[in-house]
Design an enzyme around this catalytic site. Structure first.
Site, PDB file in Angstrom:
ATOM      1  N   SER A 127       0.747  -1.121   0.030  1.00  0.00           N
ATOM      2  CA  SER A 127      -0.009  -0.017   0.048  1.00  0.00           C
ATOM      3  C   SER A 127       0.886   1.309  -0.059  1.00  0.00           C
ATOM      4  O   SER A 127       1.909   1.269   0.445  1.00  0.00           O
ATOM      5  CB  SER A 127      -0.762   0.038   1.272  1.00  0.00           C
ATOM      6  OG  SER A 127      -1.502   1.082   1.598  1.00  0.00           O
ATOM      7  N   TYR A 152      -2.002  -1.370  11.001  1.00  0.00           N
ATOM      8  CA  TYR A 152      -2.345  -1.653   9.643  1.00  0.00           C
ATOM      9  C   TYR A 152      -1.225  -1.359   8.713  1.00  0.00           C
ATOM     10  O   TYR A 152      -0.784  -2.249   8.051  1.00  0.00           O
ATOM     11  CB  TYR A 152      -3.615  -1.213   9.093  1.00  0.00           C
ATOM     12  CG  TYR A 152      -3.901  -1.432   7.492  1.00  0.00           C
ATOM     13  CD1 TYR A 152      -4.043  -2.601   7.080  1.00  0.00           C
ATOM     14  CD2 TYR A 152      -3.403  -0.371   6.659  1.00  0.00           C
ATOM     15  CE1 TYR A 152      -4.151  -2.940   5.804  1.00  0.00           C
ATOM     16  CE2 TYR A 152      -3.468  -0.473   5.196  1.00  0.00           C
ATOM     17  CZ  TYR A 152      -3.685  -1.772   4.776  1.00  0.00           C
ATOM     18  OH  TYR A 152      -3.777  -2.304   3.329  1.00  0.00           O
ATOM     19  N   LYS A 156       2.040  -3.911   6.617  1.00  0.00           N
ATOM     20  CA  LYS A 156       2.368  -3.690   5.165  1.00  0.00           C
ATOM     21  C   LYS A 156       3.929  -3.671   5.121  1.00  0.00           C
ATOM     22  O   LYS A 156       4.520  -4.339   4.134  1.00  0.00           O
ATOM     23  CB  LYS A 156       1.808  -2.423   4.304  1.00  0.00           C
ATOM     24  CG  LYS A 156       0.344  -2.935   4.245  1.00  0.00           C
ATOM     25  CD  LYS A 156      -0.137  -4.383   3.364  1.00  0.00           C
ATOM     26  CE  LYS A 156      -1.542  -4.421   3.282  1.00  0.00           C
ATOM     27  NZ  LYS A 156      -1.866  -5.803   3.000  1.00  0.00           N
TER      28      LYS A 156
HETATM   29  P1  NAD Z   1     -11.059  -6.895   1.257  1.00  0.00           P
HETATM   30  O1  NAD Z   1     -11.321  -7.068   2.417  1.00  0.00           O
HETATM   31  O2  NAD Z   1     -12.370  -6.847   0.428  1.00  0.00           O
HETATM   32  O3  NAD Z   1     -10.445  -8.344   0.722  1.00  0.00           O
HETATM   33  C1  NAD Z   1      -9.411  -9.214   1.598  1.00  0.00           C
HETATM   34  C2  NAD Z   1     -10.017 -10.574   1.716  1.00  0.00           C
HETATM   35  O4  NAD Z   1      -9.111 -11.305   2.377  1.00  0.00           O
HETATM   36  C3  NAD Z   1     -11.449 -10.640   2.104  1.00  0.00           C
HETATM   37  O5  NAD Z   1     -12.298 -11.533   1.244  1.00  0.00           O
HETATM   38  C4  NAD Z   1     -11.338 -11.471   3.559  1.00  0.00           C
HETATM   39  O6  NAD Z   1     -12.319 -12.147   3.848  1.00  0.00           O
HETATM   40  C5  NAD Z   1      -9.949 -12.097   3.296  1.00  0.00           C
HETATM   41  N1  NAD Z   1      -9.219 -12.688   4.333  1.00  0.00           N
HETATM   42  C6  NAD Z   1      -8.612 -11.729   5.374  1.00  0.00           C
HETATM   43  N2  NAD Z   1      -7.894 -12.462   6.247  1.00  0.00           N
HETATM   44  C7  NAD Z   1      -7.831 -13.559   5.934  1.00  0.00           C
HETATM   45  C8  NAD Z   1      -7.344 -14.848   6.500  1.00  0.00           C
HETATM   46  N3  NAD Z   1      -6.742 -15.041   7.583  1.00  0.00           N
HETATM   47  N4  NAD Z   1      -7.331 -16.232   5.723  1.00  0.00           N
HETATM   48  C9  NAD Z   1      -8.290 -15.942   4.482  1.00  0.00           C
HETATM   49  N5  NAD Z   1      -8.795 -15.043   4.083  1.00  0.00           N
HETATM   50  C10 NAD Z   1      -8.631 -13.743   4.831  1.00  0.00           C
HETATM   51  O7  NAD Z   1      -9.684  -5.999   0.845  1.00  0.00           O
HETATM   52  P2  NAD Z   1      -9.280  -5.419  -0.698  1.00  0.00           P
HETATM   53  O8  NAD Z   1      -9.722  -4.089  -0.651  1.00  0.00           O
HETATM   54  O9  NAD Z   1      -9.551  -6.239  -1.669  1.00  0.00           O
HETATM   55  O10 NAD Z   1      -7.796  -5.453  -0.277  1.00  0.00           O
HETATM   56  C11 NAD Z   1      -6.969  -6.562  -0.752  1.00  0.00           C
HETATM   57  C12 NAD Z   1      -5.234  -6.317  -0.298  1.00  0.00           C
HETATM   58  O11 NAD Z   1      -5.073  -5.051  -0.780  1.00  0.00           O
HETATM   59  C13 NAD Z   1      -5.174  -6.272   1.219  1.00  0.00           C
HETATM   60  O12 NAD Z   1      -4.427  -6.939   1.636  1.00  0.00           O
HETATM   61  C14 NAD Z   1      -5.311  -4.519   1.557  1.00  0.00           C
HETATM   62  O13 NAD Z   1      -4.351  -4.525   2.599  1.00  0.00           O
HETATM   63  C15 NAD Z   1      -4.727  -4.154   0.089  1.00  0.00           C
HETATM   64  N6  NAD Z   1      -4.720  -2.944  -0.117  1.00  0.00           N
HETATM   65  C16 NAD Z   1      -5.976  -2.415  -0.301  1.00  0.00           C
HETATM   66  C17 NAD Z   1      -6.238  -1.059  -0.544  1.00  0.00           C
HETATM   67  C18 NAD Z   1      -7.875  -0.658  -0.606  1.00  0.00           C
HETATM   68  O14 NAD Z   1      -7.950   0.724  -0.521  1.00  0.00           O
HETATM   69  N7  NAD Z   1      -8.838  -1.310  -0.811  1.00  0.00           N
HETATM   70  C19 NAD Z   1      -5.208  -0.098  -0.853  1.00  0.00           C
HETATM   71  C20 NAD Z   1      -4.212  -0.756  -0.468  1.00  0.00           C
HETATM   72  C21 NAD Z   1      -3.708  -1.853  -0.209  1.00  0.00           C
HETATM   73  C1  WQD Z   2      -9.603   9.867   0.330  1.00  0.00           C
HETATM   74  C2  WQD Z   2      -9.763  11.086   0.637  1.00  0.00           C
HETATM   75  C3  WQD Z   2     -10.153  11.957   2.864  1.00  0.00           C
HETATM   76  C4  WQD Z   2     -14.267   9.717   3.170  1.00  0.00           C
HETATM   77  C5  WQD Z   2      -6.941   4.615   2.838  1.00  0.00           C
HETATM   78  C6  WQD Z   2      -6.300   4.090   3.833  1.00  0.00           C
HETATM   79  C7  WQD Z   2      -4.911   3.713   3.154  1.00  0.00           C
HETATM   80  C8  WQD Z   2      -5.248   2.720   1.769  1.00  0.00           C
HETATM   81  C9  WQD Z   2      -6.501   3.305   0.909  1.00  0.00           C
HETATM   82  C10 WQD Z   2      -4.921   0.412   2.336  1.00  0.00           C
HETATM   83  C11 WQD Z   2      -8.991  11.892   1.842  1.00  0.00           C
HETATM   84  C12 WQD Z   2     -11.319  12.304   1.780  1.00  0.00           C
HETATM   85  C13 WQD Z   2     -12.890  10.339   2.539  1.00  0.00           C
HETATM   86  C14 WQD Z   2     -15.085  10.742   3.503  1.00  0.00           C
HETATM   87  C15 WQD Z   2     -13.769  12.496   2.615  1.00  0.00           C
HETATM   88  N1  WQD Z   2      -5.827   1.413   2.112  1.00  0.00           N
HETATM   89  N2  WQD Z   2     -12.830  11.723   2.562  1.00  0.00           N
HETATM   90  N3  WQD Z   2     -14.955  12.119   3.240  1.00  0.00           N
HETATM   91  O1  WQD Z   2      -7.363   7.742   3.591  1.00  0.00           O
HETATM   92  O2  WQD Z   2      -6.171   7.821   1.067  1.00  0.00           O
HETATM   93  O3  WQD Z   2      -6.659   5.819   2.417  1.00  0.00           O
HETATM   94  O4  WQD Z   2      -7.458   3.567   1.559  1.00  0.00           O
HETATM   95  O5  WQD Z   2      -3.869   0.117   2.166  1.00  0.00           O
HETATM   96  O6  WQD Z   2      -4.084   2.893   3.933  1.00  0.00           O
HETATM   97  O7  WQD Z   2      -5.897   4.968   4.727  1.00  0.00           O
HETATM   98  O8  WQD Z   2      -8.712   7.103   1.364  1.00  0.00           O
HETATM   99  O9  WQD Z   2     -10.990   7.058   0.459  1.00  0.00           O
HETATM  100  O10 WQD Z   2     -10.608   7.231   3.050  1.00  0.00           O
HETATM  101  O11 WQD Z   2     -10.077   9.126   1.570  1.00  0.00           O
HETATM  102  O12 WQD Z   2     -13.602  13.669   2.582  1.00  0.00           O
HETATM  103  O13 WQD Z   2     -16.194  10.346   3.868  1.00  0.00           O
HETATM  104  O14 WQD Z   2     -11.107  11.566   0.501  1.00  0.00           O
HETATM  105  O15 WQD Z   2     -10.124  13.068   3.615  1.00  0.00           O
HETATM  106  O16 WQD Z   2      -8.453  13.175   1.568  1.00  0.00           O
HETATM  107  P1  WQD Z   2      -7.023   7.199   2.190  1.00  0.00           P
HETATM  108  P2  WQD Z   2     -10.049   7.480   1.483  1.00  0.00           P
END
Ligand code: NAD
Ligand code: WQD
Length: 344
Positions: A127, A152, A156
């Protein structure tokens, strides 16, 4: 014969879109997920899009014995794409041990079975959170990683270190960490998408729920940042573009193209957009009005971050190309589809 790819977290948001792209590129996929943050019906959505229902194992990756049994029953797995993790930043501050345990034990178990079952390649979901508020923008992969601001984020950072050290120690193992910026949107079919439980934390699902009437108004967290319009700036990337980068990463690993056993890539669009720009583009794309009110800054938020994606463009041969309007429209179509499903 089709190459088998194990996708952990494959019923989740990004995982399900990646399973679709892998299948459409001729890979056989096996999903492992404990459904802690996703639903089994996602498999119907994937099958509806690709015509193929992926194999599915409901198991917790923290259970090493069950993971071994799974790898045993699907011999010949060529690579693992590891999405499974807990991902709520705020919750991780309240329940750090749950986050460290789930996210790190599951990764270590995977690295263990990769050695035992000769699975040579790993793609890991990292991330942009590892960069914190970077001193210089756009953020390249060489930008120093800042001390994590949440458990969290720390999982990562530690995960990347665990992978780097393991790959260095075990010959034949290769890995790519992909640092996602802000994934948004849903598949154009509206058969799969993001399913936030409870009140959404992220901007786009909050907008779509506001417009459909589940929330009263969007809370814009801060209009006094040092940005052109005062609201926060992020790099929003379409989830299908993101999913396609995983196929490129798998190809690179399987074709043994990399000179280094461990590589890291930023995945974003390279463009920073403010909350107000997102609101305006959403309104233009959907014809819907977004009601919003200004709120104080959200604790822990940074002012702006966006990626330098030159490395992924050059080395993976990948670029995020979907126009923002199409991406936001896909998020809106998905919201309408799931609300319709809930009401029946
Ligand atoms: P998500 O929660 O939709 O998907 C994650 C899946 O993993 C879920 O289906 C959950 O049931 C499963 N899971 C969690 N722990 C588990 C375990 N111990 N055993 C088996 N299954 C398990 O999340 P996502 O948004 O698809 O994110 C996927 C990956 O990308 C994650 O590693 C997340 O940290 C990373 N990521 C997400 C974002 C985002 O904004 N969505 C941003 C950066 C990184
Ligand atoms: C985006 C922008 C908020 C909600 C998060 C995690 C990060 C990564 C991605 C996993 C910001 C603004 C948001 C709302 C708002 N995940 N906002 N009103 O915070 O960049 O990142 O998701 O790795 O670790 O922290 O994403 O979508 O929450 O916010 O004004 O109701 O929107 O302040 O500027 P963020 P976000």
């Amino acid at each position: 014969m089709q190459k088998k790819i194990l996708v952990t977290g494959g019923t989740g948001y990004i995982g399900s879109h990646t399973v679709v792209e892998l299948q459409e590129n001729g890979y056989e996929t096996i999903i492992v997920d404990n459904l802690s943050n996703s639903q089994i019906e996602v498999l119907d959505g994937i099958a509806g899009i690709t015509g193929i229902r992926p194999s599915f194992e409901n198991l917790d990756l923290c259970d090493l014995e069950k993971l071994r049994d799974c790898c045993h029953s699907y011999s010949g797995i060529k690579a693992i794409v590891h999405f499974a993790a807990l991902k709520a930043v705020g919750e991780s501050v309240e329940k750090p041990l749950e986050y460290y345990s789930n996210n790190l034990v599951s990764l270590m178990n995977l690295l263990q079975v990769m050695q035992e079952f000769n699975i040579p390649c790993l793609v890991f979901s990292s991330s942009c959170t590892v960069y914190g508020q970077p001193d210089r923008l756009p953020v390249t992969e060489d930008t120093p990683v800042k001390p994590a601001s949440s458990p969290y984020g720390n999982t990562k950072q530690i995960s990347e270190e665990i992978i780097r050290d393991t790959v260095a120690a075990v010959s034949g193992l290769k890995a790519i960490s992909l640092r996602y910026f802000n994934p948004i949107g849903a598949h154009r079919s509206a058969l799969i998408g993001e399913l936030p439980l409870g009140t959404p934390l992220n901007l786009i699902p909050y907008i779509t729920q506001t417009v459909i009437g589940v929330r009263d108004h969007l809370r814009v967290f801060g209009n006094d940042y040092d940005t052109p319009d005062g609201s926060g700036i992020r790099d929003y990337i379409y989830v299908v573009d993101l999913a396609r980068a995983h196929v490129k990463a798998i190809e690179r690993l399987l074709e043994d193209k990399g000179e280094q056993a461990y590589e890291v890539f930023n995945l974003g669009t390279g463009k920073g957009l403010s909350v107000f720009e997102i609101v305006k583009t959403f309104e233009k794309a959907t014809g819907q009005q977004v009601h919003y009110k200004i709120y104080p800054r959200r604790p822990g938020d940074i002012a702006r971050v966006y990626a330098d994606t030159t490395l992924a463009n050059k080395v993976l041969g990948w670029k995020a190309g979907t126009p923002l309007e199409d991406t936001l429209l896909s998020a809106w179509n998905w919201e309408k589809y799931i609300r319709g499903r809930m009401n029946h």
